[in-house]
Motif scaffolding. Structure first.
Motif, short mmCIF file in Angstrom:
data_model
loop_
_atom_site.label_atom_id
_atom_site.label_comp_id
_atom_site.label_asym_id
_atom_site.label_seq_id
_atom_site.Cartn_x
_atom_site.Cartn_y
_atom_site.Cartn_z
N LEU A 167 -14.06 -45.80 47.58
CA LEU A 167 -15.31 -45.79 48.40
C LEU A 167 -15.13 -45.22 49.89
N LEU A 168 -13.99 -45.78 50.50
CA LEU A 168 -14.01 -45.38 51.87
C LEU A 168 -13.55 -44.05 51.95
N ALA A 169 -12.99 -43.29 50.86
CA ALA A 169 -12.57 -41.84 51.13
C ALA A 169 -13.70 -41.05 50.91
N ARG A 220 -4.75 -46.49 56.13
CA ARG A 220 -3.43 -45.75 56.33
C ARG A 220 -2.43 -46.61 57.32
N ALA A 221 -3.16 -46.64 58.56
CA ALA A 221 -2.20 -47.59 59.53
C ALA A 221 -1.63 -49.00 59.14
N LYS A 222 -2.77 -49.66 58.55
CA LYS A 222 -2.61 -50.82 57.84
C LYS A 222 -1.47 -50.96 56.76
N ASP A 272 -2.15 -40.61 44.97
CA ASP A 272 -1.03 -39.51 45.52
C ASP A 272 -1.62 -38.86 46.56
N GLU A 273 -2.47 -39.44 47.38
CA GLU A 273 -3.09 -38.77 48.58
C GLU A 273 -1.94 -38.47 49.40
N PRO A 274 -1.91 -37.11 50.10
CA PRO A 274 -0.75 -36.73 50.89
C PRO A 274 -0.78 -37.74 52.28
N GLU A 275 -1.94 -38.08 52.55
CA GLU A 275 -1.66 -38.75 54.23
C GLU A 275 -1.17 -40.27 53.69
N PHE A 276 -1.74 -40.87 52.57
CA PHE A 276 -0.89 -42.24 52.35
C PHE A 276 0.50 -41.72 52.01
N LEU A 281 3.61 -43.76 54.07
CA LEU A 281 4.68 -44.37 53.10
C LEU A 281 6.03 -44.15 53.85
N ASP A 282 6.08 -42.54 53.96
CA ASP A 282 7.37 -41.96 54.30
C ASP A 282 7.48 -42.61 55.78
N ASN A 283 6.64 -42.54 56.70
CA ASN A 283 6.75 -43.19 57.97
C ASN A 283 7.39 -44.39 57.77
#
Length: 782
Positions: free
Chosen positions: A331-333, A343-345, A394-398, A402-404
């Motif tokens: 929905l939010l996408a 993403r921040a949360k 698998d969205e790159p920004e998510f 995860l990596d951060n």
């Protein structure tokens, strides 16, 4: 002129007119047009009507004859002069064209009157029915007037005349100007009521709406080019009110639904509504509305409630509601920047989960089992990587979030309080356990998967140089002591490190493997050489193998103690040195006694038929061989014979005492000066082969400290070389820019601290590699 649409055409076809008589010609043509219009209303097969008109009435011929006549007769009935003796043939077509306009205007005005007797769905049925009849008739009439189209209309259009159309398009223009402008708002109101009924769950005749849409689209004509069509009529009269009504409907519905239901239920409702509207476009709307409809729906259903959705996200994360998180993501996408707060949360949640997992296993760093620590890190990564793949597609920004998060809890956690280099050290130890024989590492079938997991953690480690140092030392031990579980696994691990960090990172590791292969070939040659030296009847030489290790590639230091090897060993290594000097003249061999090992047989035990075999270091072997001459030796005797220093000798003797191979007197906690050691002839063990070559904790701790010192020294050199390289290329540079560029170049190996970079700059200034210039600028000195 009265409305011709209400008139019933005469039963008999008028006689073929004089080609120059406009009044008679139009009367003749009007009959044919009337016949088509009326019979269509009565449902007569138009194929028969067309045949009759073309075959028996000669309408087409009448149009042709009139348009090609040289004279025309005045239309006295209307009091206007339609033609004259000197009018050109190209003007005569205009007379028929204007009469047709008058006819269509009258016909349509009558339809406007009739439309006022209908409302809602009845009005739609009336509109669609009359539209279908009218456009069908237009096709036949256009066919009958095709000579007019091909000649007069075409000529007028070619000359740039405005508001001139082919006969079919003229019908559409007249419909739009006369009927459509009068009834379109009522028609649209009826359409919107039907759509609202469908949205409320009622069944409607959606083909009616599709017909209305097609009608509105057909009325779009390009005013500047009559041969082209546009969607302006459809967009203004259908799409605009439809989108506005859609917005109002869903704003009201969603506001009420959110007030009465949970956010999760609302997301399901919104998802269902979006699917319905997508299907509605396919069912009866025009594709042109798709983008604007989505934007309207996303605003009313998602953007207006995005704050509530985002507030719910943390609850879904805490309770592992994967399906609901996927629904929220989808929905939010759909709205701009809809996913940024999620993403921040997500990143903060994963970081906290990682820190909590480490806290559960955290003990004193020296006592922490590497496997327990790495498994804790991997468990969190695997869990949330699965969530990114399942819920967030698998969205790159998510994935970046995860990596951060993983980078944070891998490098800064309770275990790393003393410094971020603890994680790479533990990871290297875990890799060593996996790749070493006789440990509880991975099974052969799972080995590759385990190596991939190691690389997953390695990817997040900031101080990759720390891992490299520890890994290279442990690899060196595995190669020297032949304790690697698999050469293929070792090679695979190096390949993975090379892929991640480049050739330079693994260059020395690969050279270590090459040295071991060269050593194998060298040992084969030495066996042949040794066989020629031994005469029949000579004592059998020590069965030994040798590894020649390049000084610049192996992370090994010279022995930290003096050592006099026993005669048995001295003869063997002197013989090998002679062989090596013959093959490589001028090379110097430094014997690394601390890494040498061997086996000795013990025949001193009473009532033991099969002698024990002790696996020992060379230092331990030298001590044991002293007891061939005497079963009792004092501490001083051992020191004098071996020249070993206390920090090496004491742990070695302590292992023999602890294993009860030696008796020590007087008894005490530790071996040392004044102690006397004797063989324990009553020694017994369940094992025939015993490994006494055990690393002492103090030695391991010292090795770790030495490794860290080496790392610090290497870092200083790496930073200095990076600074010189940058300044050589740039010649002049601001101090802050140099620091920033240095960090960027080195961070692939480790994250340098700014004070350390400044110290290195000061060192280079003292060495006159750099000079200070004005305005906080540094210059390069060639």
């Amino acid at each position: 002129m009265s409305s011709v649409a209400t008139r019933t055409p005469p039963d008999a076809m008028p006689q073929v007119p004089n080609r120059e008589d406009l009044n008679a010609t139009w009367k003749y043509l009007e009959y044919g047009v009337d016949k088509i219009m009326v019979d269509l209303k009565n449902g007569i097969d138009m194929n028969l009507i067309a045949d009759a008109c073309l075959k028996y009435m000669g309408v087409y011929t009448a149009v042709h004859n009139f348009c090609t006549s040289q004279k025309a007769v005045s239309n006295t009935a209307t009091g206007t002069v339609i033609g004259g003796a000197h009018r050109g043939a190209h003007l005569l077509g205009e007379d028929l064209y204007q009469n047709l306009i008058h006819y269509l205007t009258g016909y349509l005005k009558n339809l406007v009157k009739l439309s006022r007797t209908h409302t809602d769905e009845a009005l739609l049925s009336f509109y669609i029915r009359e539209w279908d009849r009218y456009t069908t008739a237009a096709k036949y009439i256009n066919h009958l007037f095709r000579y007019l189209n091909r000649h007069w209309v075409k000529r007028e259009m070619d000359e740039g005349k405005k508001n001139i159309y082919d006969v079919y398009t003229l019908h559409l223009v007249q419909w739009r100007q006369t009927l459509f402008n009068e009834v379109n708002e009522k028609v649209m109101d009826a359409v919107l009521k039907m759509i609202e009924k469908q949205r409320n769950g009622e069944t409607i005749e959606h083909n009616q709406i599709k017909s209305i849409v097609n009608s509105f689209v057909s009325l779009g004509l390009d005013e500047s080019d009559s041969t082209k069509s546009t969607l302006e009529v459809y967009r203004f009269h259908f799409q605009r009110p439809f989108l506005e009504a859609t917005k109002v409907f869903y704003q009201a519905e969603s506001k009420q639904f959110v007030a009465e239901n949970s956010i999760v239920e609302y997301m399901k409702k919104a998802e269902a509504r979006l699917d319905e509207e997508e299907e509605r476009v396919t069912m009866y709307l025009h594709d042109d509305v798709t983008l604007l409809l989505k934007r309207t729906l996303h605003g009313a259903l998602i953007s207006d409630h995005s704050a509530l959705l985002r507030d719910e996200f943390q609850i879904l994360l805490d309770n592992d509601r994967v399906d609901d998180m996927e629904r929220m993501y989808k929905l939010l996408a759909r709205i701009p920047d809809g996913l940024d707060p999620l993403r921040a949360k997500f990143e903060a949640h994963v970081r906290k989960a990682g820190l909590d997992a480490v806290s559960k296993v955290a003990v004193e760093a020296d006592k922490l089992e590497p496997k327990v620590y790495i498994d804790a890190l991997l468990e969190i990564h695997t869990q949330y990587q699965g969530l990114v793949k399942t819920a967030f597609q698998d969205e790159p920004e998510f994935t970046r979030s995860l990596d951060n998060a993983c980078r944070e809890f891998v490098n800064r956690n309770p275990v790393c309080k003393s410094g971020s280099n603890k994680s790479p050290e533990l990871l290297a130890k875990y890799a060593d356990a996996v790749l070493r024989k006789g440990t509880n590492g991975a099974e052969e079938s799972d080995l590759e998967n385990t190596l991939n997991q190691i690389m997953t953690v390695f990817k997040y480690i900031e101080d990759k140089d720390v891992f490299q140092k520890f890994y290279s030392r442990m690899l060196a031990r595995r190669l020297i002591h032949t304790t690697s579980s698999s050469d293929d696994a070792e090679t695979s691990m190096i390949s993975k490190l090379k892929e991640q960090c480049g050739y330079e990172y693994t260059n020395k590791l690969q050279r270590m493997f090459q040295d071991m292969q060269i050593s194998k070939d060298l040992n084969s040659g030495y066996k042949e050489f040794e066989g020629k030296l031994v005469e029949p009847g000579d004592a059998r030489p020590v069965d030994a193998s040798y590894s020649i290790l390049g000084t610049g590639f192996w992370p090994l230091n010279a022995p930290n103690t003096d050592f006099t090897p026993p005669a048995e060993i001295a003869k063997a290594y002197e013989r090998f040195q002679t062989f090596y000097n013959q093959k490589h003249s001028g090379r110097k061999l430094t014997w690394l006694w601390q890494f040498c090992k061997g086996e000795v047989k013990a025949n001193f035990c009473k009532n033991q038929k099969t002698p024990y075999t002790f696996q020992v270091s060379t230092y331990q072997m030298a001590i044991l061989l002293l007891f061939n001459e005497s079963s009792t030796n004092s501490y001083d005797d051992i020191v004098k014979a071996t020249q070993l220093q206390g920090e090496v000798l004491d742990p070695a003797l302590g292992i023999f005492v602890k294993a009860k191979i030696f008796n020590m007197s007087p008894e005490g906690d530790k071996p040392g000066p004044g102690k006397v050691f004797s063989l324990n002839t009553d020694f017994k063990s369940k094992k025939i082969r015993m490994n006494l070559n055990i690393a002492v904790k103090s030695e391991q701790k010292q090795e770790v400290e030495d490794t860290h010192k080496t790392i610090e020294e290497d870092r200083k050199l790496l930073m200095q070389s990076a600074i010189v390289r940058i300044m050589k290329a740039r010649k002049k540079m601001k101090h802050t820019q140099l620091v920033s560029e240095c960090i960027n170049q080195i961070r692939v190996r480790f994250v340098p601290k700014i004070p350390d970079i400044k110290k290195c700059i000061d060192i280079l200034l003292e060495k006159e590699y750099l000079e200070r210039l004005d305005d906080d600028e540094l210059g390069y000195l060639a």
